[in-house]
Design a protein around this motif. Structure first.
Motif, mmCIF file in Angstrom:
data_model
loop_
_atom_site.group_PDB
_atom_site.id
_atom_site.type_symbol
_atom_site.label_atom_id
_atom_site.label_comp_id
_atom_site.label_asym_id
_atom_site.label_seq_id
_atom_site.Cartn_x
_atom_site.Cartn_y
_atom_site.Cartn_z
ATOM 1 N N GLU A 1 -37.340 -0.863 99.753
ATOM 2 C CA GLU A 1 -37.741 -2.209 99.364
ATOM 3 C C GLU A 1 -37.856 -2.253 97.834
ATOM 4 N N HIS B 1 -40.624 -9.411 96.957
ATOM 5 C CA HIS B 1 -40.159 -8.113 97.457
ATOM 6 C C HIS B 1 -39.022 -8.314 98.439
ATOM 7 N N HIS C 1 -36.832 -7.151 101.997
ATOM 8 C CA HIS C 1 -36.800 -6.509 103.307
ATOM 9 C C HIS C 1 -35.372 -6.004 103.499
ATOM 10 N N SER D 1 -44.289 -9.640 106.834
ATOM 11 C CA SER D 1 -44.711 -8.755 107.917
ATOM 12 C C SER D 1 -46.229 -8.880 108.084
ATOM 13 N N ASP E 1 -47.693 -7.552 105.034
ATOM 14 C CA ASP E 1 -47.554 -8.494 103.905
ATOM 15 C C ASP E 1 -48.645 -9.562 103.979
HETATM 16 ZN ZN LIG Z 1 -42.554 -7.256 103.456
#
Ligand SMILES: [Zn+2]
Length: 133
Positions: free
Chosen positions: A23, A78, A80, A88, A91
């Motif tokens: 990532e 960020h 994925h 997520s 996150d």
């Molecule tokens: Zn993430």
């Protein structure tokens, strides 16, 4: 709705691809909350394909740079690498800034990166429209 200059959009995609298979992450800044005019790519201190961590010292340097440009942090970016461009559970749990945009680019289809943006407040995720200028 947030606005992102095309050059900033392209820099985000490029930074995500460069970080692959891990990532990638970074910070955006602007004079107004919805103007994401500057992108500051960062190192993923986790060096992981499923998480990211911003080095606090590097973050401090970027905050200094933003101050000299008279801009404020308005986005956390960020990538994925294999899943969709949606926060997520981790996150969401680690989203401590309700006022900033959480930008996620998915490289699940490397030829067609997908960038989406969200506000996250009290673990509630709200997508926002992105205008690429
Ligand atoms: Zn993430």
């Amino acid at each position: 709705m947030i606005s992102i200059p095309k050059t900033v959009y392209e820099a985000m995609i490029e930074h995500a691809k460069k970080g692959y298979p891990n990532e990638a992450c970074g910070i955006t800044g602007g004079a107004a909350p919805e103007q994401l005019n500057h992108f500051f790519p960062m190192r993923n201190a986790d060096e992981s394909a499923i998480s990211y961590f911003m080095d606090p010292r590097e973050q401090l340097e970027i905050f200094k740079k933003m101050r000299s440009l008279s801009v404020e942090m308005n986005g956390i970016f960020h990538s994925h690498v294999a899943s969709e461009a949606y926060p997520s559970q981790k996150d969401i749990r680690l989203a401590f800034y309700p006022e900033v945009s959480y930008l996620i680019v998915s490289l699940a289809d490397m030829k067609k990166p997908v960038l989406r943006s969200f506000k996250i407040e009290n673990e509630q995720v709200t997508e926002e429209k992105i205008n690429i200028e």
